[in-house]
Design a protein around this motif. Structure first.
Motif, PDB file in Angstrom:
ATOM      1  N   GLY A  34      -6.569  13.610   0.589  1.00  0.00           N
ATOM      2  CA  GLY A  34      -5.909  12.478   1.561  1.00  0.00           C
ATOM      3  C   GLY A  34      -4.944  13.267   2.743  1.00  0.00           C
ATOM      4  O   GLY A  34      -4.959  12.758   3.765  1.00  0.00           O
ATOM      5  N   LEU A  35      -4.534  14.443   2.157  1.00  0.00           N
ATOM      6  CA  LEU A  35      -3.492  14.983   3.261  1.00  0.00           C
ATOM      7  C   LEU A  35      -4.252  16.172   4.413  1.00  0.00           C
ATOM      8  O   LEU A  35      -4.013  16.100   5.175  1.00  0.00           O
ATOM      9  CB  LEU A  35      -2.370  15.773   2.444  1.00  0.00           C
ATOM     10  CG  LEU A  35      -1.453  14.703   1.603  1.00  0.00           C
ATOM     11  CD1 LEU A  35      -0.527  15.763   1.005  1.00  0.00           C
ATOM     12  CD2 LEU A  35      -0.867  13.893   2.511  1.00  0.00           C
ATOM     13  N   ARG A  36      -5.322  16.712   3.646  1.00  0.00           N
ATOM     14  CA  ARG A  36      -5.742  17.628   4.256  1.00  0.00           C
ATOM     15  C   ARG A  36      -7.357  17.440   4.714  1.00  0.00           C
ATOM     16  O   ARG A  36      -7.803  18.004   5.862  1.00  0.00           O
ATOM     17  CB  ARG A  36      -6.168  19.054   3.439  1.00  0.00           C
ATOM     18  CG  ARG A  36      -4.743  19.655   3.149  1.00  0.00           C
ATOM     19  CD  ARG A  36      -5.071  20.994   2.246  1.00  0.00           C
ATOM     20  NE  ARG A  36      -3.456  21.448   1.798  1.00  0.00           N
ATOM     21  CZ  ARG A  36      -3.127  22.618   1.272  1.00  0.00           C
ATOM     22  NH1 ARG A  36      -4.380  23.281   0.809  1.00  0.00           N
ATOM     23  NH2 ARG A  36      -2.067  23.001   0.998  1.00  0.00           N
TER      24      ARG A  36
ATOM     25  N   ASP B 297      -7.172   5.890   7.913  1.00  0.00           N
ATOM     26  CA  ASP B 297      -6.346   5.184   6.748  1.00  0.00           C
ATOM     27  C   ASP B 297      -5.697   6.106   5.823  1.00  0.00           C
ATOM     28  O   ASP B 297      -6.150   6.112   4.458  1.00  0.00           O
ATOM     29  CB  ASP B 297      -6.991   3.837   6.139  1.00  0.00           C
ATOM     30  CG  ASP B 297      -7.217   2.964   7.170  1.00  0.00           C
ATOM     31  OD1 ASP B 297      -6.219   1.860   7.537  1.00  0.00           O
ATOM     32  OD2 ASP B 297      -8.578   2.794   7.715  1.00  0.00           O
ATOM     33  N   HIS B 298      -4.927   6.861   6.025  1.00  0.00           N
ATOM     34  CA  HIS B 298      -4.480   8.055   5.330  1.00  0.00           C
ATOM     35  C   HIS B 298      -2.860   8.472   5.701  1.00  0.00           C
ATOM     36  O   HIS B 298      -2.491   7.895   6.935  1.00  0.00           O
ATOM     37  CB  HIS B 298      -5.350   9.296   5.267  1.00  0.00           C
ATOM     38  CG  HIS B 298      -5.246  10.026   6.477  1.00  0.00           C
ATOM     39  ND1 HIS B 298      -4.332  11.094   6.499  1.00  0.00           N
ATOM     40  CD2 HIS B 298      -5.924   9.969   7.787  1.00  0.00           C
ATOM     41  CE1 HIS B 298      -4.503  11.626   7.914  1.00  0.00           C
ATOM     42  NE2 HIS B 298      -5.436  10.766   8.512  1.00  0.00           N
ATOM     43  N   GLY B 299      -2.330   9.398   4.856  1.00  0.00           N
ATOM     44  CA  GLY B 299      -1.119   9.748   5.357  1.00  0.00           C
ATOM     45  C   GLY B 299      -0.150   9.946   4.047  1.00  0.00           C
ATOM     46  O   GLY B 299      -0.219   9.484   2.840  1.00  0.00           O
ATOM     47  N   SER B 300       1.070  10.529   4.392  1.00  0.00           N
ATOM     48  CA  SER B 300       2.142  10.816   3.266  1.00  0.00           C
ATOM     49  C   SER B 300       3.361   9.984   3.689  1.00  0.00           C
ATOM     50  O   SER B 300       3.704   9.750   4.891  1.00  0.00           O
ATOM     51  CB  SER B 300       2.461  12.294   3.271  1.00  0.00           C
ATOM     52  OG  SER B 300       3.481  12.472   2.554  1.00  0.00           O
ATOM     53  N   THR B 301       4.125   9.675   2.549  1.00  0.00           N
ATOM     54  CA  THR B 301       5.545   9.065   2.679  1.00  0.00           C
ATOM     55  C   THR B 301       6.468   9.854   2.749  1.00  0.00           C
ATOM     56  O   THR B 301       7.554   9.523   2.958  1.00  0.00           O
ATOM     57  CB  THR B 301       5.460   7.862   1.539  1.00  0.00           C
ATOM     58  OG1 THR B 301       5.576   8.831   0.246  1.00  0.00           O
ATOM     59  CG2 THR B 301       4.326   6.857   1.276  1.00  0.00           C
ATOM     60  N   GLY B 302       6.236  11.161   2.472  1.00  0.00           N
ATOM     61  CA  GLY B 302       7.163  12.136   2.481  1.00  0.00           C
ATOM     62  C   GLY B 302       7.845  12.306   1.207  1.00  0.00           C
ATOM     63  O   GLY B 302       8.726  13.060   0.909  1.00  0.00           O
ATOM     64  N   ARG B 303       7.134  11.460  -0.063  1.00  0.00           N
ATOM     65  CA  ARG B 303       7.763  11.554  -1.324  1.00  0.00           C
ATOM     66  C   ARG B 303       6.435  11.915  -2.242  1.00  0.00           C
ATOM     67  O   ARG B 303       5.638  10.935  -2.555  1.00  0.00           O
ATOM     68  CB  ARG B 303       8.193  10.157  -1.629  1.00  0.00           C
ATOM     69  CG  ARG B 303       9.405   9.807  -0.630  1.00  0.00           C
ATOM     70  CD  ARG B 303       9.996   8.334  -1.118  1.00  0.00           C
ATOM     71  NE  ARG B 303      10.708   7.691  -0.022  1.00  0.00           N
ATOM     72  CZ  ARG B 303      10.598   7.040   1.039  1.00  0.00           C
ATOM     73  NH1 ARG B 303       9.104   6.966   1.235  1.00  0.00           N
ATOM     74  NH2 ARG B 303      11.329   6.636   1.687  1.00  0.00           N
ATOM     75  N   PRO B 304       6.191  12.999  -2.569  1.00  0.00           N
ATOM     76  CA  PRO B 304       5.159  13.495  -3.321  1.00  0.00           C
ATOM     77  C   PRO B 304       4.914  12.658  -4.586  1.00  0.00           C
ATOM     78  O   PRO B 304       3.702  12.427  -4.633  1.00  0.00           O
ATOM     79  CB  PRO B 304       5.529  15.061  -3.722  1.00  0.00           C
ATOM     80  CG  PRO B 304       6.392  15.332  -2.440  1.00  0.00           C
ATOM     81  CD  PRO B 304       7.132  14.362  -2.250  1.00  0.00           C
TER      82      PRO B 304
ATOM     83  N   THR C  81      -3.064   8.943  -1.467  1.00  0.00           N
ATOM     84  CA  THR C  81      -2.806   9.229   0.255  1.00  0.00           C
ATOM     85  C   THR C  81      -3.960   8.945   1.203  1.00  0.00           C
ATOM     86  O   THR C  81      -3.843   9.151   2.478  1.00  0.00           O
ATOM     87  CB  THR C  81      -2.530  10.855   0.201  1.00  0.00           C
ATOM     88  OG1 THR C  81      -3.828  11.457  -0.111  1.00  0.00           O
ATOM     89  CG2 THR C  81      -1.361  11.413  -0.430  1.00  0.00           C
ATOM     90  N   GLU C  82      -4.974   8.379   0.419  1.00  0.00           N
ATOM     91  CA  GLU C  82      -6.002   7.791   1.360  1.00  0.00           C
ATOM     92  C   GLU C  82      -6.463   6.360   0.900  1.00  0.00           C
ATOM     93  O   GLU C  82      -6.515   5.956  -0.256  1.00  0.00           O
ATOM     94  CB  GLU C  82      -7.352   8.695   1.227  1.00  0.00           C
ATOM     95  CG  GLU C  82      -8.341   8.790   2.320  1.00  0.00           C
ATOM     96  CD  GLU C  82      -9.231   9.889   2.258  1.00  0.00           C
ATOM     97  OE1 GLU C  82      -9.954  10.073   3.081  1.00  0.00           O
ATOM     98  OE2 GLU C  82      -8.981  10.597   1.417  1.00  0.00           O
TER      99      GLU C  82
END
Length: 450
Positions: free
Chosen positions: A176-178, A184-191, A199-200
């Motif tokens: 989802g990150l790469r 419709d994907h992305g990171s919240t900054g909190r692993p 992430t997706e």
């Protein structure tokens, strides 16, 4: 004239800004770090413990509460195996092939937050039929394995599935990150939160939507195979299938058949539309679902009960009636959505509110909120017959043990949580239109009560 001093004396002291910030950080830590971490750490051993207690300790809780029994309990916990991994991977590949190759119409899902409409292959009933015919031919027909093999190796399969799914969730996190499949994907900054929620929204590999594959074809299809195998295992051990097993398995299979008939409607639910595909969904449908949803049926395999005729008839009648109402409610809402409200509900024109919302790409879309028929009784009315149906398929275990009823407790918590999350999402999405809908339909799940 007002007395400013009196106003000052009676005014509520304002919360200092620094304290408000601290409370906000604490709440964020609890929601985004602590709670997801606890769930990821606790749920795998919990589901394995529940299954072990049912299969090896007659569903009793005493081994957990008695320290002297802990070594025996630890020894009874199932272990993963390479052969179980091959069985599971083969099942996933087979269901992916059925999803891609069997004929079926293409249906479009609702618009995502980023403005995309995903596509799905709707061939669930045919895939269900082929899956069970192959299982029947390979077991009872060709004798390659016992029809009850999934019960015999259930603990081993469940533990192996848990290990494989944790690896899959890690891969989904990175994908989802790469290499996301859409916007419709992305990171919240909190692993931790990203791993838990995903992430997706709609990961796709080889043209197969992984949500549909794992939620529908691995989770729900696997559930149906387990039920048939559990009934076969009881027959192998006792020479018959008890009336309690017939009720429990029959109602669950009816629910699963209904699910696949209605599969296109499932793509408009909270799971598919808004929950990303991470640990919560992926591990939930591949480990928690087979481990927890089947507990009562698992318990009945070696503890058959002969139900009186009146109880058998009552449970089947109430359960099937609840299933029919649940299906009718879902079909009613789906028909209203498809016609944008231009249809009849219970013989009268559908009563709807028109609402609009904006997606992340800036596009404005319209939707309808139905407040007649079943959906005029409660805003999440379909949860009520679903719970009644589940109670009917758990009830055949009798009053001997509490543990087989764990699924009902979980289902109640799950449905209440989904109700709350859906309410918040709809308020944010539709704004004043949803508030008006709540005024017209004041009850959440149970009419006149809640």
């Amino acid at each position: 004239m007002t007395d400013d001093r009196a106003d000052a004396r009676t005014a509520v002291p304002a919360v200092p800004a620094w304290r408000g910030a601290q409370l906000g950080r604490l709440s964020e830590f609890l929601r985004c770090v602590l709670l997801p971490s606890l769930l990821v750490i606790v749920t795998p051993p919990l589901v394995l413990l529940l299954v072990t207690l049912v299969m090896a300790f007659d569903g009793a809780l005493a081994p957990v509460l008695t320290p002297s029994d802990w070594p025996r309990l630890a020894a009874a916990l199932p272990r993963p195996s390479a052969s179980a991994a091959l069985m599971l991977c083969g099942f996933v590949v087979a269901e992916a092939l059925l999803l891609r190759l069997l004929p079926g119409r293409t249906v479009r899902g609702p618009v995502t937050p980023a403005g995309v409409r995903p596509s799905y292959r709707a061939n669930g009933p045919l895939a269900l039929l082929v899956t069970h015919l192959v299982h029947l031919l390979a077991s009872a027909g060709l004798g390659w394995f016992s029809p009850g093999v999934l019960y015999d190796r259930f603990g081993e399969l469940l533990t192996t599935s848990c290990v494989l799914c944790l690896l899959l969730c890690a891969g989904l996190y990175v994908k989802g990150l790469r290499r996301p499949s859409g916007p419709d994907h992305g990171s919240t900054g909190r692993p931790v939160l990203d791993f838990f929620w995903g992430t997706e929204l709609h990961p796709v590999i080889g043209g197969v939507d992984l949500k549909q594959l794992f939620n529908c074809r691995v989770g729900m299809m696997g559930w149906s195979l387990l039920l048939v195998s559990f009934a076969a295992a009881q027959h192998e051990r006792s020479g018959a299938v008890s009336s309690s097993m017939i009720v429990a398995v029959g109602l669950q299979l009816a629910y699963i058949v209904k699910f696949f008939v209605w599969e296109a409607g499932y793509f408009g639910t909270l799971d598919v539309m808004h929950d990303r595909f991470g640990y919560y969904l992926c591990w939930g449908v591949t480990v928690w679902l087979p481990g927890v949803y089947t507990l009562s049926t698992l318990y009945l395999v070696v503890r058959p009960r002969s139900l009186p005729v009146w109880e058998t008839v009552l449970l089947l009648a109430v359960g099937l009636a609840a299933l029919a109402v649940n299906y009718a409610a879902d079909a009613q809402r789906q028909r209203v959505r498809d016609t944008h409200g231009d249809t009849l509900v219970w013989g009268r024109p559908a009563r709807v509110l028109h609402a609009s919302y904006t997606t992340a790409d800036g596009s404005t879309h319209s939707s309808v909120l139905l407040y007649s028929g079943w959906w005029g009784q409660a805003r999440h009315f379909h949860y009520l017959p679903e719970f009644v149906l589940a109670a009917c398929w758990v009830a055949p275990v009798g009053a001997g043990r509490v543990l087989p009823y764990f699924y009902l407790l979980f289902l109640a918590v799950l449905l209440l949580d989904r109700c709350g999350r859906d309410e918040r999402r709809c308020r944010d999405k539709y704004g004043e239109a949803y508030l008006e809908y709540c005024r017209r339909v004041p009850w959440k799940i149970v009419p006149r009560l809640y």
